[in-house]
Design a protein around this motif. Sequence first.
Motif: not given
Length: 355
Positions: A315-319, A321-325
């Motif tokens: 989930f931290v990696i997804i954040e 990539i998305r540049r959004k929590k």
Amino acid sequence: MFTIILFIIVLIVLILIHEIGHFFTARIFGIRVEEFGLGFPPRIFSWRKGKTNYSLNWLPFGGFVKIKGEDGEKGNDLDSFSSRPIWQRSVVLISGVFMNFLLAGFLFSIGFGIGMQAIDSSKDINIKNAEVQILNVAKESPAEIAGLKIGDNILEIKNNESSIVIESIKDIQNYINDHKGENIVLTIERGKEVFERKVFARENYPNNEGSIGISLAKVGIISYPWDKAIIKGFEKAALNFAAIIVAIIMLIKDLILSGEVSADIAGPVGIARLTGQFYDLGVSYFINFVGIISLNLAVLNILPIPALDGGRLFFVIIEKIRRKKMDREIEAKIHGAFFIALIILIIIITIGDIF
């Protein structure tokens, strides 16, 4: 009772090492640790030191470090996990896995220093006193019925007419092939005991089992000077870490393609039983076993499964990539659902262990 106590001690050590990794990296980064718990609630007792509660809980099959803001809350507080840069959060999340890897490398290094069992490939001149040893016993096979166990050394094989002293695996294979359909007698060395076991050599048997249902290897003692033992210990840890990842991938592949798992999976009860068996085999076997369990714990925790360290890292990696929590409530629900699923899976595996 001794096996149960030994298993609990091993589990406590593995969990403590893992959670200490999370604890100290969080403290190094100035993140508040609200509770360090050994075992899962209900709580036996707790005490407070500084800003952290330390607790001892009734269920010994686990442990936890409760870090402020780990679920995304209190993002504006400087001592909150969720307010920290992604790289710091990633380090905190993988630190438990890293500590379990370090423990395995340390244990393997001790094993190589004092002398540890290893398969004789006829290439390593450091292996001494090699003997033909049983590596696996098939379920419900003649070997299991006769009481043969993993770690038994086979010294001699005979019947009423002939006998041979064992020098190689081929000696056993040829003798059994020549005496299928007959009872044969194996002279077994188990620890300090030497005894005989009568085994029936089947003419018809399942694939990959062999006539009496054992797999063999020539195993000896391998040791190194302490400076080299450390290098070899961490080399073994790295190779086994990679091997466990490959094994898990193959398990998942088999499950998807055939709906079946091609290997035995042990839960708490099965691991407890194995703990006692490897302890009985000797110190070096036990050290190696605990090291392997520590690596398994490391690999399982780094898998991208919600509720585990790897899932939170995902989930931290997804954040990143998305540049959004991520939405805090959605992430919490996903972790909660997978945690329940993991508990159910452990219960199912434990029932299988019992049977």
